[in-house]
Design a protein around this motif. Structure first.
Motif, PDB file in Angstrom:
ATOM      1  N   VAL A  26       7.572   4.385  -2.069  1.00  0.00           N
ATOM      2  CA  VAL A  26       7.627   5.125  -2.640  1.00  0.00           C
ATOM      3  C   VAL A  26       8.755   5.699  -2.986  1.00  0.00           C
ATOM      4  O   VAL A  26       8.566   6.907  -4.234  1.00  0.00           O
ATOM      5  N   THR A  27       9.676   5.607  -2.513  1.00  0.00           N
ATOM      6  CA  THR A  27      11.350   5.995  -3.890  1.00  0.00           C
ATOM      7  C   THR A  27      11.557   4.484  -4.620  1.00  0.00           C
ATOM      8  O   THR A  27      12.848   4.985  -4.709  1.00  0.00           O
ATOM      9  N   ALA A  28      10.447   3.694  -5.281  1.00  0.00           N
ATOM     10  CA  ALA A  28      10.852   2.887  -6.232  1.00  0.00           C
ATOM     11  C   ALA A  28      11.702   3.204  -6.928  1.00  0.00           C
ATOM     12  O   ALA A  28      11.477   4.707  -7.687  1.00  0.00           O
ATOM     13  N   PRO A  29      12.817   2.808  -7.986  1.00  0.00           N
ATOM     14  CA  PRO A  29      13.524   3.366  -9.234  1.00  0.00           C
ATOM     15  C   PRO A  29      12.691   3.583 -10.447  1.00  0.00           C
ATOM     16  O   PRO A  29      13.307   4.408 -11.038  1.00  0.00           O
ATOM     17  N   GLY A  53       6.795   9.319   9.219  1.00  0.00           N
ATOM     18  CA  GLY A  53       6.179   8.774   7.939  1.00  0.00           C
ATOM     19  C   GLY A  53       7.342   8.549   6.691  1.00  0.00           C
ATOM     20  O   GLY A  53       8.410   9.362   6.942  1.00  0.00           O
ATOM     21  N   HIS A  54       6.886   9.017   5.637  1.00  0.00           N
ATOM     22  CA  HIS A  54       8.413   8.983   4.163  1.00  0.00           C
ATOM     23  C   HIS A  54       8.907  10.328   3.706  1.00  0.00           C
ATOM     24  O   HIS A  54       8.355  11.225   4.268  1.00  0.00           O
ATOM     25  N   SER A  55       9.423  10.034   3.044  1.00  0.00           N
ATOM     26  CA  SER A  55      10.054  11.441   2.285  1.00  0.00           C
ATOM     27  C   SER A  55       9.603  12.585   1.113  1.00  0.00           C
ATOM     28  O   SER A  55      10.087  13.467   1.248  1.00  0.00           O
ATOM     29  N   LEU A  56       8.066  11.052   1.113  1.00  0.00           N
ATOM     30  CA  LEU A  56       7.447  12.126  -0.066  1.00  0.00           C
ATOM     31  C   LEU A  56       6.061  12.304   0.629  1.00  0.00           C
ATOM     32  O   LEU A  56       5.129  12.208  -0.462  1.00  0.00           O
ATOM     33  N   LYS A  57       5.919  12.536   1.597  1.00  0.00           N
ATOM     34  CA  LYS A  57       4.531  12.851   2.011  1.00  0.00           C
ATOM     35  C   LYS A  57       3.808  14.367   1.528  1.00  0.00           C
ATOM     36  O   LYS A  57       4.485  14.990   1.098  1.00  0.00           O
ATOM     37  N   LEU A  58       2.029  13.830   1.403  1.00  0.00           N
ATOM     38  CA  LEU A  58       1.897  15.022   0.398  1.00  0.00           C
ATOM     39  C   LEU A  58       1.396  15.841   0.925  1.00  0.00           C
ATOM     40  O   LEU A  58       0.676  16.004   2.324  1.00  0.00           O
TER      41      LEU A  58
END
Length: 610
Positions: free
Chosen positions: A579-582, A544-549
């Motif tokens: 999820v890491t959009a600026p 998964g990505h780095s900002l998982k809830l």
């Protein structure tokens, strides 16, 4: 040629509907045979007889608005303690470039103030006027004075609710000089920056502050309520109503608080002069009332008024132990109820609030304060409010309350709100259908997105429907609206949506959820008020990505489908680059690309594929 010109005009109105809805309503009202007017009003000075002319109406309204002010007294001011300041408040850093920018940002559709200077003149001459206005503004701050012309307000009466013949059901909105508002913006920004840099602003206040909104407050409140319900508790909510809040603020008490909050003495002098010796007249249908002096309050319609009010009520949440949330003067207090002790604690907090209101002379209206028990359990607690003459009144119980534009029922089903939203959206669609002769694909799309769809999506993160009957009830509005276009009315609903490139409302709700999560995690919202709504997962072993809830457990559906729980799976399934959009705009574009093939986009009965 006439038909072509009319079609081009209607397209122009539709194009501006989002930025300038006033043009749309002016065009719609021009098609009406009758106009909405203020009816004859009850004149309490004449034994309650009805007025007979517009001049009488403005005089009656003017007398009423002047009657609600808090008169000055010679009593000692109450004790008020403030935190130690980390830094002193500097004077606003004004320059020609700032004034020019503020002039260029003026909306030319706004009405001119009592001085008659139209905003389009100020905007077009921004470069030339910035130098003399800068000198005037600096002189105002240095001397602590403002021109007398800036102290005059033209009052527009705006109907709230209830009997239209009753003057008390109208709200006074002040129309003041536009040049004055530009200086007010500079003072306001300086004041708010000082309060925030010294951490003086209450985290329970959400009104008129950047990074805080009615939406995020309601998400926060619903998260608290559903946690209580999921743990088997009911929640007793006290809805509090101030009596003419903005008009009743005592000038001397407000200035006393601002002084203790560390506001610069020159700014304090300026605010003192801004608030004192003001006058106003009611203007309606080219009739003007006699001039009345303003004894108290912060003028509604000014820029500095809301910020001054926030400073005045900023310490209110500190006097109670129960949970309390404010949006300007809209206040609600609640507590999870397990036993009689919790009810007694909530009653004690009501008493403390009444004491605060009496001390600072900003009184509650006990007839409009309500109690609502949220949950299946039926509360038997009787909450009371001690009036200022010593008498005690029981607070009225309610099962439905309008909270920041959302109808909250005691079971949190939101059935009434969904019905009201659908009714309002259908009503606006009816106005569009009756007003516009040439309703083609482009014109419809512009009007629907600007005026109709927002009625179905306001606060939807709070009342998110999960039952199919509710989903269909909301979707039916869009289904009915798209049938108004002759060119595509013969197509199926999904084909009409594809032709208009208009996604289903159910898809839009899931998309909106992801945008809210992005704003919370990337601190677009003020992190002080929403930091603990969502919790990041500490499990890095799974993909998964780095900002998982972190997935929260829930026992009841009311918690399972609440914002903080339902967003976890769809958010965790998004790619890393999304999820890491600026920025928010970049996130929306990347999300649309990632979800482009979702069947739910044009078929509302499908589920979101994760």
């Amino acid at each position: 040629m006439t038909r072509k010109a009319k079609k081009e005009f209607e397209l122009q109105v539709a194009t501006k509907a989002c930025r300038e809805p006033k043009n749309f309503w002016n065009y719609a009202n021009s098609k009406l045979k009758t106009r909405s007017r203020i009816p004859d009003l009850y004149d309490n000075s004449n034994n309650g007889q009805l007025t007979s002319s517009d001049q009488d109406k403005v005089e009656v309204l003017s007398n009423f608005f002047a009657s609600v002010y808090t008169m000055k007294t010679n009593t000692d001011l109450p004790e008020f303690q403030c935190k130690n300041l980390m830094c002193e408040m500097p004077l606003p850093d004004m320059c020609r470039e700032l004034i020019e920018k503020l002039l260029k940002d003026l909306k030319v559709t706004k009405s001119p103030g009592p001085d008659g200077i139209h905003p389009i003149v100020l905007k077009e001459l921004a470069a030339e006027l910035s130098v003399p206005l800068l000198k005037i503004f600096q002189s105002c701050i240095n001397s602590g004075k403002i021109p007398d012309a800036w102290k005059i307000a033209h009052i527009t009466p705006v109907f709230k609710k209830g009997d239209k013949c009753e003057p008390s059901n109208y709200r006074p909105i002040s129309l003041t000089c536009i040049v004055s508002k530009i200086l007010e913006k500079v003072i306001r920004d300086s004041l708010i920056h000082h309060l925030r840099s010294n951490e003086l602003l209450s985290n329970k206040q959400y009104g008129f502050l950047k990074g805080r909104s009615a939406k995020i407050q309601m998400i926060r409140v619903m998260d608290d309520w559903t946690k209580h319900l999921d743990q088997g508790r009911s929640v007793d909510v006290i809805y509090l109503d101030f009596m003419k809040a903005f008009d009743k603020v005592s000038h001397e008490h407000l200035l006393y608080k601002l002084c203790h909050l560390g506001v610069h003495h020159q700014i304090l002098d300026w605010i003192h002069d801004f608030l004192n010796e003001r006058s106003q007249m009611v203007v309606y249908n080219n009739k003007m009332s006699s001039m009345k002096e303003v004894e108290s309050g912060v003028p509604q319609g000014t820029v500095i008024g809301p910020s001054s009010f926030l400073s005045f009520v900023n310490d209110l949440p500190e006097v109670v132990q129960s949970s309390i949330y404010m949006f300007a003067d809209d206040t609600k207090m609640f507590r999870g109820i397990v036993n009689n002790y919790d009810s007694l604690q909530l009653q004690s907090d009501i008493d403390r609030l009444v004491t605060w209101s009496s001390t600072w002379r900003l009184l509650f209206n006990p007839n409009k304060c309500k109690v609502m028990t949220v949950g299946r359990a039926k509360s038997t607690s009787n909450y009371t409010m001690t009036l200022y003459d010593g008498s005690v009144i029981s607070l009225e119980r309610s099962t439905l309350e309008k909270d920041l534009g959302i109808l909250i029922d005691c079971q949190l089903n939101f059935t009434e709100h969904m019905f009201a939203a659908a009714k309002k959206a259908n009503g606006i669609m009816g106005v569009i259908r009756r007003t516009f002769t040439h309703l083609d694909l482009k014109c419809f799309s512009l009007l629907y997105k600007s005026l109709v769809r927002p009625q179905l999506e306001y606060g939807v993160s709070v009342w998110f429907p999960h039952k199919m009957k509710d989903i269909e009830a909301i979707e039916r509005v869009q289904k009915r609206a798209t049938k108004q276009i002759k060119q595509i009315k013969h197509l199926s609903y999904s084909d009409r949506l594809k032709k208009l490139n208009l996604p289903t409302l159910r898809y839009r709700r899931h998309r909106g959820d992801m945008i809210e999560v992005f704003k919370i995690l990337h601190h677009i919202y003020d992190s002080d008020v929403c930091e603990d709504i969502l919790k990041l997962s500490d499990n890095n072993k799974t993909r998964g990505h780095s900002l998982k809830l972190h997935a929260q457990q829930s026992r009841l559906d009311i918690r399972k489908f609440s914002f903080a729980v339902r967003v976890v799976k769809p958010w965790n399934s998004l790619p890393e680059e999304v999820v890491t959009a600026p920025s928010v705009q970049a996130f929306e574009a990347r999300l649309d690309k990632a979800w482009n093939d979702q069947p739910l986009k044009f078929h509302y009965k499908e589920d979101l594929i994760l």
